[in-house]
Write an enzyme that holds these catalytic residues in place. Structure first.
Site, PDB file in Angstrom:
ATOM      1  N   GLU A  50       0.868  -1.173   0.000  1.00  0.00           N
ATOM      2  CA  GLU A  50       0.000   0.000   0.000  1.00  0.00           C
ATOM      3  C   GLU A  50       0.903   1.221   0.000  1.00  0.00           C
ATOM      4  OE1 GLU A  50      -2.518  -0.217   3.424  1.00  0.00           O
ATOM      5  OE2 GLU A  50      -3.587  -1.990   2.724  1.00  0.00           O
ATOM      6  N   ASP A  61      -6.282   8.756  10.089  1.00  0.00           N
ATOM      7  CA  ASP A  61      -4.901   8.399  10.416  1.00  0.00           C
ATOM      8  C   ASP A  61      -4.451   8.996  11.737  1.00  0.00           C
ATOM      9  OD1 ASP A  61      -4.236   6.824   8.115  1.00  0.00           O
ATOM     10  OD2 ASP A  61      -4.318   8.665   6.953  1.00  0.00           O
TER      11      ASP A  61
END
Length: 279
Positions: A50, A61
């Site tokens: 990724e 995040d």
């Protein structure tokens, strides 16, 4: 025609083991270092990659990945450079699946049709776009599938049986199960709870289920790999980049190896797992 992602998971199923899925941020700490890390990941043991698309407001995040995105943006990273990095990677590796992960805004600004054409040409295999729910599939998901790019959706501990079919409807490649509620890197996953969740998801889909958020050590990776089809590690790798930087924030001689040493350890953990059928 099958995608690199589908071929990789089929091969791993034959081997009887889970995938190690690694996340690093494009352009972190600068373009050259991020490409060097990217190129080194498969040899270190990454089965699927990724590659983060940096964005100024990464709401899912935690601090580590937020900081990585800001370092990348500060070093001048943009979508054009991110796709250029993928092309550089593909020049030497035509088999390792690569997924771009991030948020819709940079793709929207680039232009969806242009982005999909350029991403496919660069060698991108899939997309994880965390802020596009199934209700918005017409925006990007359906055009991506039409272009031959897997669209990977996230399921969470709060995705109940009523919601799960909607999440899975246009998902392809694999399902990304977020093992904890909250942001990336915030807590360690509970392997027992994860196994129960995987079994539940697998009642709804034949797709591989990869588990991420909070996996930092080889032991944790081994525990998750006993029931998951893949173990995703991101924050720990991004932190390895940060702690390798010099006082000026520049990459040092040990920046690439700081990441690859950890990937090698995680890969050993994944490969040491005693597989237990989650379905």
């Amino acid at each position: 025609m099958t995608t690199r992602i589908e071929r990789r998971f089929a091969a791993l199923k034959e081997e009887g083991r889970a995938a190690l899925v690694t996340f690093t941020m494009a352009g972190d700490p600068d373009y050259a270092a991020s490409v060097a890390i990217l190129k080194a990941l498969p040899k270190a043991g990454a089965d699927v990659i990724e590659f983060g698309m940096p964005f100024t407001d990464p709401m899912a995040d935690g601090p580590a990945i937020q900081a990585a995105g800001l370092r990348a943006l500060g070093a001048g990273q943009n979508m054009i450079k991110t796709l250029a990095a993928v092309r550089e990677f593909r020049a030497g590796d035509d088999v390792t699946p690569l997924v771009l992960m991030g948020y819709y805004n940079p793709i929207y600004i680039y232009g969806v049709d242009r982005f999909l054409a350029d991403a496919k040409a660069a060698g991108v295999d899939g997309l994880i776009v965390v802020d596009l729910p199934p209700e918005e599939d017409a925006e990007l998901c359906l055009p991506a599938l039409k272009a031959g790019v897997n669209f990977i959706r996230l399921a969470t501990p709060t995705t109940d049986d009523k919601r799960l079919p909607a999440v899975l409807t246009n998902t392809s490649g694999f399902v990304y199960y977020v093992s904890i509620t909250g942001i990336t890197g915030a807590a360690a996953p509970d392997a027992g709870k994860v196994a129960t969740a995987i079994a539940r998801i697998k009642r709804h889909t034949k797709l591989p289920v990869c588990v991420g958020f909070g996996v930092r050590t080889a032991d944790q990776a081994r525990g998750i790999a006993e029931t998951a089809d893949g173990v995703v590690v991101g924050s720990a790798l991004v932190e390895a980049v940060r702690t390798s930087l010099g006082p000026d924030g520049k990459p040092g001689a040990g920046t690439v190896s700081a990441v690859t040493d950890l990937v090698e350890a995680l890969a050993k953990g994944v490969r040491a797992a005693q597989r237990v059928a989650a379905d």
